[in-house]
Design a protein around this motif. Sequence first.
Motif: not given
Lengths: 292, 320
Positions: A19-23
């Motif tokens: 999630g953090r990567t995509i964010l």
Amino acid sequence: MVGVGTSRQRRPFPLGRRGRTILAIVAAGLVAWFALGLSPAQLVPTGGAGIARDFFAAAWRPALDYEGAGVPDGARPFLLKVLDATVRTIVFATAAMSLALPIGLVLGFLASSVGWSGDPATRASRLSRTLARSVQGATRTLIIGMRSVHELLWAVLFLVAFGLNTASAVLAIAIPYTGTLAKVFSEMLDEAPRDSAAGLRATGAAPVQVFLHGILPRALPDMTAYAFYRYECAIRSSAILGFFGYPTLGYYLRASFENLHYREVWTYLYALLILALVLESWSTRLRQRFVA
Amino acid sequence: MNGARELDPRSAIRALHRRRPRSRLVRWTVAGLALLAAWAWSPRVEVLGVRFGSGEIATGELFSARRRANLERFLTEEAMPAPLREAGFSWRGLFDWAGAILADHGWSAMLATLWISILAVVLAAAVATLLAPLASRTLATRDPYQLCGDNCRHGPGWRALTTLTRLLLVALRAVPEYVWAFLLLAMLGPSAWPVVLALAIHNAGILGRLGADTIENLDAAPLRALRMLGASRRQLTGVAILPLALPRLLLYFFYRFETCVREATVLGMLGVVSLGYWIQDARARHRYDEMLLLVALGACIVIASDILSTLARASARRGS
């Protein structure tokens, strides 16, 4: 190590690593949007939308003959001209690849680790190891220099240095492609499975034999597939070099567009599309044959 | 086959060699391309009215006296930084000259190039993520992951959907970025949009195809299990397929980011403020020293993005 309970408390918001990567990626896109000062209003075609409408309307009926008046008598038939430009596009790309492939192979070998490490059993002297490492380092630097300048920039440099000359167009494609091929080849050689090499070494084969019969054949399918993929790219590059005055597809495409002969533009675009389709299906088949 | 011949290592090796996998397609490809290369390089000769050789590549002309004079003037005079031509070489003069160009437009052009490529690759990834599931033949069928066994039909509608999506992806990537940018610039007028869109369109085609292939190559067992529990296609995609495919998709994403930076540098030459614009500008003003510096700056950001992408890909690979 952190227990399950504590790790749950440490998580500040309900997002995992994914999630953090995509964010982060989405945030980077938004930052770029604002940094460039873009607004959707700029997407409305200028020139009263007329150009865009005419252009896309022409997609359904590509020109089969010269558009507009003023064609000199005795000019070649239009389709023959398109064919000629396509052939020339292929010629430049092929010539460039015929330079890039052998030189890229040699440089790729020199830049790889496996080409130098040789036999761990024979203790190489410190001098020869230093020598090997410096040759490898020098080759890698050369490769980076070659591939970090785009082929069109090489073309512009050669245009300035030599003037318009077809051989310099071939060089402009060949230089960055040599660098890219060398880099990828060296990685493929290093990542090839070492089992057969170890077997050969155990039976007493010389380092050259180990490389030629143990390592190279394991990397060759991937290398061939990649070389063909680069050939596809070279044809695209060669077409674009036409925008700089070389007689490939890009040259005629630009001329037709600037004369507002949109139907001719579409003919050139379709020629490019067909070329790409043929090459891609060919390359897919080759790869299936190789990388099973 | 008698035992003695089997034991003779040489004939055994020869027999193995004869039985090695051979492909006619590969052979013809290699031979054909070698012939084509020879034809491309050879000068045009006519023998008995038959034309041999393409004669397209003027190798000899490249070394003519005029070209050599051109090259010499370029290397000795034009490529030399302007303030150093008369004053002689000094590091200080070089740094002052380079610093002035950087402060004037070098830095801002490098940043613009970077932003253009980031926005383009993010847009491309968004479009590709939407299209990839539609183009993957394991998911977009009447019966994903084949609960009914091998003998059930695909459904012609679904087959048409995947074929059309794949065709769209091919068309998007078959036209080079440079051509897209050229056409879009004429239609949209000068802003960063034409370049961003051109890069996004071309890369959406590439990322979509790679994404579809990734989804097709996923391990089918867990997905079939979810299907048996009654998951719909959309649930399957959101819950299992995208998370499973993500590490690989990120690999491709960063790889394409790297190429986007390369291309964004060059696309500026069409008239959008990235590095290429200033390169073209310096060339038009015959300031070849400045042009060389800008080309070197372009190489620098390409190398930087290369390193960034390699690091990001290594981290994505660890996550897989």
